[in-house]
Design an enzyme around this catalytic site. Structure first.
Site, PDB file in Angstrom:
ATOM      1  N   CYS A 105      34.040  46.273  54.498  1.00 32.69           N
ATOM      2  CA  CYS A 105      34.513  45.327  53.484  1.00 32.69           C
ATOM      3  C   CYS A 105      35.280  44.218  54.209  1.00 32.69           C
ATOM      4  O   CYS A 105      36.293  44.468  54.857  1.00 32.69           O
ATOM      5  CB  CYS A 105      35.409  46.088  52.510  1.00 32.69           C
ATOM      6  SG  CYS A 105      36.114  45.056  51.234  1.00 32.69           S
ATOM      7  N   CYS A 112      43.868  33.941  48.244  1.00 29.71           N
ATOM      8  CA  CYS A 112      42.785  33.545  47.348  1.00 29.71           C
ATOM      9  C   CYS A 112      43.377  32.622  46.293  1.00 29.71           C
ATOM     10  O   CYS A 112      44.460  32.883  45.763  1.00 29.71           O
ATOM     11  CB  CYS A 112      42.165  34.762  46.676  1.00 29.71           C
ATOM     12  SG  CYS A 112      40.776  34.325  45.598  1.00 29.71           S
ATOM     13  N   CYS A 119      44.875  41.448  40.780  1.00 30.53           N
ATOM     14  CA  CYS A 119      44.499  41.511  42.194  1.00 30.53           C
ATOM     15  C   CYS A 119      45.688  41.167  43.078  1.00 30.53           C
ATOM     16  O   CYS A 119      46.329  40.126  42.906  1.00 30.53           O
ATOM     17  CB  CYS A 119      43.343  40.554  42.450  1.00 30.53           C
ATOM     18  SG  CYS A 119      42.927  40.378  44.191  1.00 30.53           S
ATOM     19  N   GLY A 168      40.014  37.203  49.360  1.00 38.14           N
ATOM     20  CA  GLY A 168      39.411  35.879  49.223  1.00 38.14           C
ATOM     21  C   GLY A 168      38.191  35.830  48.337  1.00 38.14           C
ATOM     22  O   GLY A 168      37.585  36.851  48.013  1.00 38.14           O
ATOM     23  N   SER A 200      30.431  39.319  46.758  1.00 38.71           N
ATOM     24  CA  SER A 200      31.086  39.567  45.470  1.00 38.71           C
ATOM     25  C   SER A 200      31.829  38.302  45.075  1.00 38.71           C
ATOM     26  O   SER A 200      32.574  37.734  45.872  1.00 38.71           O
ATOM     27  CB  SER A 200      32.058  40.736  45.617  1.00 38.71           C
ATOM     28  OG  SER A 200      32.761  40.944  44.410  1.00 38.71           O
ATOM     29  N   HIS A 224      34.925  41.790  34.390  1.00 39.96           N
ATOM     30  CA  HIS A 224      36.240  42.243  33.890  1.00 39.96           C
ATOM     31  C   HIS A 224      36.515  42.035  32.415  1.00 39.96           C
ATOM     32  O   HIS A 224      37.505  42.558  31.903  1.00 39.96           O
ATOM     33  CB  HIS A 224      37.401  41.621  34.681  1.00 39.96           C
ATOM     34  CG  HIS A 224      37.232  41.742  36.151  1.00 39.96           C
ATOM     35  ND1 HIS A 224      36.994  42.938  36.776  1.00 39.96           N
ATOM     36  CD2 HIS A 224      37.238  40.806  37.138  1.00 39.96           C
ATOM     37  CE1 HIS A 224      36.878  42.741  38.069  1.00 39.96           C
ATOM     38  NE2 HIS A 224      37.013  41.465  38.314  1.00 39.96           N
ATOM     39  N   ASN A 306      43.472  49.633  40.671  1.00 40.11           N
ATOM     40  CA  ASN A 306      44.386  50.155  41.692  1.00 40.11           C
ATOM     41  C   ASN A 306      45.702  49.409  41.572  1.00 40.11           C
ATOM     42  O   ASN A 306      45.762  48.216  41.844  1.00 40.11           O
ATOM     43  CB  ASN A 306      43.782  49.963  43.082  1.00 40.11           C
ATOM     44  CG  ASN A 306      42.566  50.849  43.261  1.00 40.11           C
ATOM     45  OD1 ASN A 306      42.611  52.045  42.988  1.00 40.11           O
ATOM     46  ND2 ASN A 306      41.456  50.261  43.673  1.00 40.11           N
TER      47      ASN A 306
HETATM   48  N1  SAH Z   1      36.900  37.441  45.256  1.00 41.20           N
HETATM   49  C1  SAH Z   1      35.791  38.284  45.106  1.00 41.20           C
HETATM   50  C2  SAH Z   1      35.710  39.375  46.139  1.00 41.20           C
HETATM   51  C3  SAH Z   1      36.994  40.074  46.483  1.00 41.20           C
HETATM   52  S1  SAH Z   1      37.698  41.108  45.236  1.00 41.20           S
HETATM   53  C4  SAH Z   1      35.709  38.853  43.707  1.00 41.20           C
HETATM   54  O1  SAH Z   1      36.661  38.705  42.957  1.00 41.20           O
HETATM   55  O2  SAH Z   1      34.665  39.393  43.386  1.00 41.20           O
HETATM   56  C5  SAH Z   1      36.620  42.518  45.264  1.00 41.20           C
HETATM   57  C6  SAH Z   1      36.616  43.348  43.997  1.00 41.20           C
HETATM   58  O3  SAH Z   1      37.841  44.053  43.820  1.00 41.20           O
HETATM   59  C7  SAH Z   1      36.430  42.510  42.753  1.00 41.20           C
HETATM   60  O4  SAH Z   1      35.495  43.057  41.872  1.00 41.20           O
HETATM   61  C8  SAH Z   1      37.795  42.557  42.166  1.00 41.20           C
HETATM   62  O5  SAH Z   1      37.746  42.287  40.820  1.00 41.20           O
HETATM   63  C9  SAH Z   1      38.250  43.942  42.498  1.00 41.20           C
HETATM   64  N2  SAH Z   1      39.692  44.117  42.360  1.00 41.20           N
HETATM   65  C10 SAH Z   1      40.644  43.193  42.563  1.00 41.20           C
HETATM   66  N3  SAH Z   1      41.862  43.703  42.346  1.00 41.20           N
HETATM   67  C11 SAH Z   1      41.682  44.999  41.978  1.00 41.20           C
HETATM   68  C12 SAH Z   1      42.575  46.069  41.661  1.00 41.20           C
HETATM   69  N4  SAH Z   1      43.898  45.896  41.689  1.00 41.20           N
HETATM   70  N5  SAH Z   1      42.036  47.258  41.363  1.00 41.20           N
HETATM   71  C13 SAH Z   1      40.698  47.430  41.388  1.00 41.20           C
HETATM   72  N6  SAH Z   1      39.812  46.470  41.688  1.00 41.20           N
HETATM   73  C14 SAH Z   1      40.298  45.255  41.986  1.00 41.20           C
HETATM   74 FE1  SF4 Z   2      40.489  36.263  44.429  1.00 41.33          FE
HETATM   75 FE2  SF4 Z   2      38.678  38.194  43.934  1.00 41.33          FE
HETATM   76 FE3  SF4 Z   2      41.310  38.735  43.946  1.00 41.33          FE
HETATM   77 FE4  SF4 Z   2      40.280  37.283  41.986  1.00 41.33          FE
HETATM   78  S1  SF4 Z   2      39.791  39.435  42.451  1.00 41.33           S
HETATM   79  S2  SF4 Z   2      42.178  36.839  43.092  1.00 41.33           S
HETATM   80  S3  SF4 Z   2      38.730  36.111  43.044  1.00 41.33           S
HETATM   81  S4  SF4 Z   2      40.103  38.081  45.673  1.00 41.33           S
END
Ligand code: SAH
Ligand code: SF4
Length: 382
Positions: A105, A112, A119, A168, A200, A224, A306
C-alpha cells in the site's frame, strides 16, 4: 547539476536519459532491469553494462529511495515503513501479506487536500505531491527489504499487488502517478499485471477519465455514502464532483478497465452511514443510473472505520456491518467486509498519519465546520 535519481524514470524516460549520456537507447532496458528486477543501486555491480556507461552513471545518476525513519512489524505480519520526504514531512508504506499474495500500500502525497472526515491523513492537511522517484522508491525499497527479511530466493518477488491507498489522493498527483504506474507494469520493471495494480480515488472525475485512456489499471472508488448531502459532508470533493457524475465516470472507466467491475469502498461509520435505509439507497444508486446509462458493475468493499483520536467518529458494530452487507447481497451486489490488518501498529486503512507540515489550513477548517451528519433525516436524503 545534481545527480539524477533514476527511480524517477519510466522506461521511456530512462531511455531518453541514457541517450542524453551519449549511449544507445536500448541500454536503458538492461539498466531498468538492474534497478527494478534485481533492486541494484550500485552501478559498479551492473555487470552486463559497458564500463563506460557505468562510469557515466556513477557521475550523473543516483538510485535513491526516500530515507527510512522507522520500520514496524505487526503481530499479523503487516509491516509499516515511515519515510522522510524532507522539510518535516514523512509518508507511510504498508506491506500486507496474505496466503496467496503480498500487497504493498503506497502513498502518493505528503498529506491530502481532500480532507475526508474519517481519515487521519485528511485531518493532517496537505503539504506536497510526491515525486515519481518517491512513489516508485517506496516499492523499490519494500521489495528489496522484504526479499532480505523473508530470505526469498533470487528472482522471487515478495510483492504481487500494489494498491495506491496510502496517504494522499493519487488522482490529485496525476503527473507523477502515471509514470510510477508504468514502472510497476513494465515487464522490465516489476511486471505487475493491470489487474494487480489498483488506484483508489475519492472521485476526481476528470482524472478518472484520463486514467482510462493513459493507463487503465484496476480502480477503487471511495464512495462512503449513497446520496450527495451525506457524501459531501464526509468527502468534501463531492461538492465539486457529485455522485451522478462520479457514477457515470465509473461506467465509462469499465470500457477500458482490466477487470469487469469497479470496487466501491465504503467506510462504515456508526450511525452516520450504516443504516439499512442507506444500504437500500446504495443499491438504487448503483443499479438505477440515468436512462440510457447501464447499471454500474461493481463490488462493494465495506471497511470498518479505523478510529483515530481527533475524528469524533465510531466504528459500526459487526452486527450493523453484517445487516448492511446483507441488504446489498440480497440485491445481488457482491459485497465483502475488509479485514482490518496492522491496527496494532496504526497501519490500518485511514490510520496512516506520517508527518505532514500542513500548508492548507485543513486542520482549522475541520475544526470550524462541525460535521452535520446528524441532520440526515431518518428517511435519508436524495
Ligand atoms: N485518497 C484515496 C486513497 C487513500 S485512502 C481514497 O480516498 O480512495 C484509502 C482508503 O482508506 C479509502 O477508501 C479511504 O476511504 C479509506 N479510509 C480512510 N480513512 C479510513 C479510516 N479511518 N478507517 C477506514 N478506512 C479509511
Ligand atoms: Fe485523502 Fe483518501 Fe484520506 Fe480522503 S480518504 S482525506 S481522499 S487520503
Amino acid at each position: 547539476m545534481g545527480a539524477v535519481n533514476l527511480l524517477g524514470f519510466d522506461l521511456d524516460g530512462l531511455a531518453a536519459f541514457v541517450e542524453g549520456l551519449g549511449e544507445k537507447r536500448f541500454r536503458a532496458q538492461q539498466l531498468f532491469r538492474w534497478l527494478h528486477q534485481k533492486g541494484e543501486s550500485d552501478f559498479g555491480r551492473m555487470s552486463n553494462l559497458a564500463r563506460s556507461l557505468r562510469d557515466k552513471l556513477a557521475d550523473a545518476a543516483i538510485v535513491q529511495a526516500p530515507a527510512l525513519l522507522s520500520e514496524q512489524a505487526s503481530a499479523d505480519g503487516t509491516i509499516k515503513w515511515l519515510f522522510d520526504v524532507g522539510q518535516g514531512n514523512a509518508v507511510e508504506t504498508v506491506f500486507i501479506p496474505e496466503d496467496d499474495r503480498g500487497t504493498l500500500c503506497i502513498s502518493s502525497q505528503a498529506g491530502c487536500a481532500v480532507g475526508c472526515r474519517f481519515c487521519s491523513t485528511g485531518h493532517q492537511g496537505f503539504s506536497r505531491n510526491l515525486e515519481v522517484a518517491e512513489i516508485v522508491g517506496q516499492l523499490w525499497f519494500a521489495e528489496r527489504r522484504l526479499r532480505e527479511r523473508l530470505a526469498l530466493p533470487e528472482g522471487e518477488r515478495a510483492i504481487s499487488n500494489v494498491v495506491m491507498m496510502g496517504m494522499g489522493e493519487p488522482l490529485q498527483n496525476y503527473g507523477a502517478l502515471v509514470p510510477a504506474l508504468r514502472v510497476m507494469l513494465d515487464d522490465h520493471g516489476y511486471g505487475l499485471s493491470r489487474r494487480r495494480v489498483t488506484v483508489s480515488t475519492s472521485g476526481v472525475v476528470p482524472m478518472i477519465d484520463r486514467l482510462r485512456t493513459d493507463c487503465p489499471v484496476a480502480l477503487a472508488v471511495s464512495l462512503h455514502a449513497p446520496n450527495d448531502a451525506l457524501r459531501s459532508a464526509l468527502v468534501p470533493l463531492n461538492r465539486k464532483y457529485p455522485l451522478a457524475e462520479l457514477m457515470q465516470a465509473c461506467v465509462r472507466y469499465l470500457q477500458a478497465a482490466p477487470r469487469d467491475f469497479i470496487t466501491l469502498e465504503y467506510c462504515m461509520l456508526h450511525e452516520v452511514n450504516d443504516t439499512p435505509d442507506l444500504a437500500r439507497q446504495l443499491v438504487r444508486l448503483v443499479q438505477v443510473l440515468e436512462p440510457g446509462v447501464p447499471a454500474l458493475r461493481c463490488k462493494l468493499n465495506l471497511i470498518p472505520f479505523n478510529p483515530f483520536p481527533e475524528s469524533g467518529l465510531k466504528r459500526s458494530s459487526s452486527a450493523r456491518v453484517a445487516a448492511f452487507a446483507e441488504i446489498l447481497r440480497e440485491a445481488g451486489i457482491v459485497t465483502t467486509v475488509r479485514k482490518t490488518r496492522g491496527d496494532d501498529i496504526a497501519a490500518a486503512c485511514g490510520q496512516l498519519a506520517g508527518e505532514v507540515q500542513d500548508r492548507t489550513q485543513v486542520q482549522q477548517r475541520m475544526r470550524r465546520e462541525p460535521i452535520r451528519i446528524h441532520a440526515v433525516p431518518a428517511g435519508g436524503l436524495q
